[in-house]
Structure formats: C-alpha cells, structure tokens
Design a protein around this motif. Structure first.
Motif, PDB file in Angstrom:
ATOM      1  N   LEU A 280       4.849 -10.399   0.049  1.00  0.00           N
ATOM      2  CA  LEU A 280       4.512 -10.236  -1.368  1.00  0.00           C
ATOM      3  C   LEU A 280       3.075  -9.728  -1.511  1.00  0.00           C
ATOM      4  O   LEU A 280       2.793  -8.896  -2.374  1.00  0.00           O
ATOM      5  N   ALA A 281       2.190 -10.212  -0.664  1.00  0.00           N
ATOM      6  CA  ALA A 281       0.801  -9.740  -0.686  1.00  0.00           C
ATOM      7  C   ALA A 281       0.745  -8.239  -0.430  1.00  0.00           C
ATOM      8  O   ALA A 281      -0.014  -7.507  -1.082  1.00  0.00           O
ATOM      9  N   ALA A 282       1.557  -7.770   0.513  1.00  0.00           N
ATOM     10  CA  ALA A 282       1.587  -6.337   0.819  1.00  0.00           C
ATOM     11  C   ALA A 282       2.095  -5.536  -0.377  1.00  0.00           C
ATOM     12  O   ALA A 282       1.559  -4.464  -0.697  1.00  0.00           O
ATOM     13  N   ASN A 283       3.122  -6.057  -1.061  1.00  0.00           N
ATOM     14  CA  ASN A 283       3.656  -5.372  -2.240  1.00  0.00           C
ATOM     15  C   ASN A 283       2.630  -5.325  -3.369  1.00  0.00           C
ATOM     16  O   ASN A 283       2.492  -4.307  -4.061  1.00  0.00           O
ATOM     17  N   LYS A 284       1.916  -6.445  -3.546  1.00  0.00           N
ATOM     18  CA  LYS A 284       0.881  -6.500  -4.580  1.00  0.00           C
ATOM     19  C   LYS A 284      -0.252  -5.521  -4.266  1.00  0.00           C
ATOM     20  O   LYS A 284      -0.815  -4.895  -5.170  1.00  0.00           O
ATOM     21  N   MET A 285      -0.582  -5.398  -2.981  1.00  0.00           N
ATOM     22  CA  MET A 285      -1.633  -4.459  -2.595  1.00  0.00           C
ATOM     23  C   MET A 285      -1.199  -3.018  -2.873  1.00  0.00           C
ATOM     24  O   MET A 285      -2.015  -2.190  -3.297  1.00  0.00           O
ATOM     25  N   LYS A 286       0.061  -2.718  -2.673  1.00  0.00           N
ATOM     26  CA  LYS A 286       0.562  -1.367  -2.966  1.00  0.00           C
ATOM     27  C   LYS A 286       0.387  -1.059  -4.456  1.00  0.00           C
ATOM     28  O   LYS A 286      -0.110   0.017  -4.824  1.00  0.00           O
ATOM     29  N   GLU A 287       0.769  -2.003  -5.311  1.00  0.00           N
ATOM     30  CA  GLU A 287       0.607  -1.823  -6.754  1.00  0.00           C
ATOM     31  C   GLU A 287      -0.874  -1.688  -7.116  1.00  0.00           C
ATOM     32  O   GLU A 287      -1.251  -0.848  -7.953  1.00  0.00           O
ATOM     33  N   TYR A 288      -1.685  -2.520  -6.495  1.00  0.00           N
ATOM     34  CA  TYR A 288      -3.132  -2.553  -6.716  1.00  0.00           C
ATOM     35  C   TYR A 288      -3.755  -1.201  -6.374  1.00  0.00           C
ATOM     36  O   TYR A 288      -4.534  -0.627  -7.152  1.00  0.00           O
ATOM     37  N   LEU A 289      -3.406  -0.647  -5.207  1.00  0.00           N
ATOM     38  CA  LEU A 289      -3.989   0.622  -4.776  1.00  0.00           C
ATOM     39  C   LEU A 289      -3.512   1.779  -5.652  1.00  0.00           C
ATOM     40  O   LEU A 289      -4.269   2.714  -5.925  1.00  0.00           O
ATOM     41  N   GLU A 290      -2.258   1.710  -6.104  1.00  0.00           N
ATOM     42  CA  GLU A 290      -1.750   2.754  -6.999  1.00  0.00           C
ATOM     43  C   GLU A 290      -2.503   2.731  -8.321  1.00  0.00           C
ATOM     44  O   GLU A 290      -2.860   3.788  -8.871  1.00  0.00           O
ATOM     45  N   LEU A 291      -2.787   1.531  -8.843  1.00  0.00           N
ATOM     46  CA  LEU A 291      -3.555   1.401 -10.081  1.00  0.00           C
ATOM     47  C   LEU A 291      -4.981   1.901  -9.886  1.00  0.00           C
ATOM     48  O   LEU A 291      -5.518   2.651 -10.715  1.00  0.00           O
ATOM     49  N   SER A 292      -5.599   1.511  -8.776  1.00  0.00           N
ATOM     50  CA  SER A 292      -6.965   1.940  -8.485  1.00  0.00           C
ATOM     51  C   SER A 292      -7.046   3.460  -8.371  1.00  0.00           C
ATOM     52  O   SER A 292      -7.961   4.096  -8.914  1.00  0.00           O
ATOM     53  N   GLU A 293      -6.076   4.054  -7.684  1.00  0.00           N
ATOM     54  CA  GLU A 293      -6.074   5.507  -7.521  1.00  0.00           C
ATOM     55  C   GLU A 293      -5.950   6.201  -8.874  1.00  0.00           C
ATOM     56  O   GLU A 293      -6.684   7.164  -9.160  1.00  0.00           O
ATOM     57  N   ARG A 294      -5.049   5.720  -9.722  1.00  0.00           N
ATOM     58  CA  ARG A 294      -4.887   6.329 -11.054  1.00  0.00           C
ATOM     59  C   ARG A 294      -6.186   6.222 -11.857  1.00  0.00           C
ATOM     60  O   ARG A 294      -6.588   7.176 -12.535  1.00  0.00           O
ATOM     61  N   THR A 295      -6.840   5.067 -11.772  1.00  0.00           N
ATOM     62  CA  THR A 295      -8.086   4.851 -12.510  1.00  0.00           C
ATOM     63  C   THR A 295      -9.170   5.813 -12.050  1.00  0.00           C
ATOM     64  O   THR A 295      -9.861   6.437 -12.865  1.00  0.00           O
ATOM     65  N   VAL A 296      -9.314   5.947 -10.733  1.00  0.00           N
ATOM     66  CA  VAL A 296     -10.353   6.813 -10.179  1.00  0.00           C
ATOM     67  C   VAL A 296     -10.072   8.281 -10.501  1.00  0.00           C
ATOM     68  O   VAL A 296     -10.971   9.023 -10.926  1.00  0.00           O
ATOM     69  N   LEU A 297      -8.826   8.707 -10.341  1.00  0.00           N
ATOM     70  CA  LEU A 297      -8.491  10.111 -10.603  1.00  0.00           C
ATOM     71  C   LEU A 297      -8.655  10.440 -12.081  1.00  0.00           C
ATOM     72  O   LEU A 297      -9.130  11.541 -12.429  1.00  0.00           O
TER      73      LEU A 297
END
Length: 218
Positions: A193-210
């Motif tokens: 579950l931690a790995a899945n949450k990190m995937k969502e987290y990184l996708e959100l971070s990437e969208r924010t930065v871009l």
C-alpha cells in the motif's frame, strides 16, 4: 601520493560536496560559479575544480558557457518528466520490498520529524531539504550502492527544478503529511500500500511541478 588522496578520488569527493550543496538548495539554477571563490572555499586547486566542473557538467548539473563561465544548470520540462519516471521505478519498488526494521526506516522518521519542525517555523527551504532526505532514505531501502549513488544525482537535478519555481511552500508543504503516512504504512507492514501511495504521490508532485513550469514560462 596515497590512493585516498589521488586526483580521481579527490575530484569525486569534491563533486559529491557540490551535489550536496545543490540538494540542500545552497546553489541555485542559473547561478554562476566562481572558480576563485569555490577553490578557496573547498581548499582545492583550480585544476581540480575544473575537473569537478567537467564531471558535474557531464551529469547535467552544471553548464559551461564559452567566454562566460560555469553555471548551475536549469532543468527543462523533458528532464523533469524523465526524473519522475525514474523516481517511480525506483522509489515504488523500494517501498514494495521494504520492512520496518531496515535501518533506513529510522532515517525516514528523522526526515519526517525534521520536516514537521520546519513547517512549524515556516522554514520551507528546510522542509524541502528534509523531503529530499526522506526520499533518499527510501532509495537506501534497496541496499544497492549503485542505485543510491545514481539517486544522489537525480536528487540534485530535482532540487534544481524546484529552485526554478522558487515557491518552496507549494512544492513541499502538501507532502509533509503524505511522507508521515507512508512511514506509518511501512511501520505497520503495509509496504504494498505504501508503494501504491507513493505512485499517487509522485504523479501529483509531477503534475504540480509541470503546471508551475508552464505558468512560469507563459
């Protein structure tokens, strides 16, 4: 000259020192680096510093401009997309295979505690540095020296991308509690579950930065 003090060893050590300065935000995108100042500060010859500049330029962290000097690189959007692709591959897999007693879990906790203290003081640059340490600790869960060394370069380039945006509260504040939640999941043996949450987290971070990059360039 002993092996530990060979030019190659010294250059690699100094290159690591400069990478760390990039990761903690001491050096900023587009900043011109003075040979005289840095060689004095680092107590090395200019020849050694030029070799360090060469190494870091090959890694994409510095940029040499003829007749102008050496500058801290400014990542472009393509680089940012690639960095996040690498982060997903490495960090999510590291969390999926982690376990609570791994020594790096304690480093993750230290980073979370530090970020929370920085938030209380509204020290968003400090919170950003703590965030970098949190993700570095995740990669250390792999016990792979090659991946850990590779990720140090990625961290430096990522901090440069964040530095371009110059809005550390936007970039770091939303993720302090997310880091704490991922740590809780690891400590309760919910690593998948931690790995899945990190995937969502990184996708959100990437969208924010871009999105922030796009606004800045428009």
């Amino acid at each position: 000259m002993t092996k530990d003090h060979s030019p190659q060893i010294l250059s690699k050590r100094i290159a690591e020192t400069i990478r760390n300065k990039l990761v903690v935000g001491e050096l900023l995108p587009g900043q011109r680096l003075s040979e005289a100042t840095l060689s004095k500060q680092l107590e090395i010859s200019r020849n050694t510093l030029r070799e360090v500049f060469r190494l870091l330029t090959q890694e994409g962290l510095l940029k040499h401009e003829p007749n102008r000097g050496v500058f801290v690189a400014t990542p472009d959007i393509a680089s940012i997309i690639d960095i996040y692709r690498v982060r997903q591959l490495v960090e999510c897999q590291a969390l999926a295979q982690s376990y609570p007693m791994h020594p790096s879990v304690a480093k993750m906790k230290q980073a979370v505690d530090s970020a929370q203290q920085c938030r209380d003081k509204q020290d968003w640059i400090g919170a950003g540095t703590a965030n970098m340490h949190f993700h570095a600790a995740i990669v250390e869960l792999t016990d792979s020296e090659r991946l850990i060394a590779f990720y140090r370069n990625i961290s430096a380039e990522l901090r440069l991308a964040f530095g371009v945006l110059n809005d550390p509260e936007l970039l770091y504040a939303p993720y302090i509690d997310k880091n704490a939640h991922i740590l809780e999941l690891i400590n309760s043996d919910q690593n998948k579950l931690a790995a899945n949450k990190m995937k969502e987290y990184l996708e959100l971070s990437e969208r924010t930065v871009l999105a922030a990059y796009t606004r800045k360039s428009s």
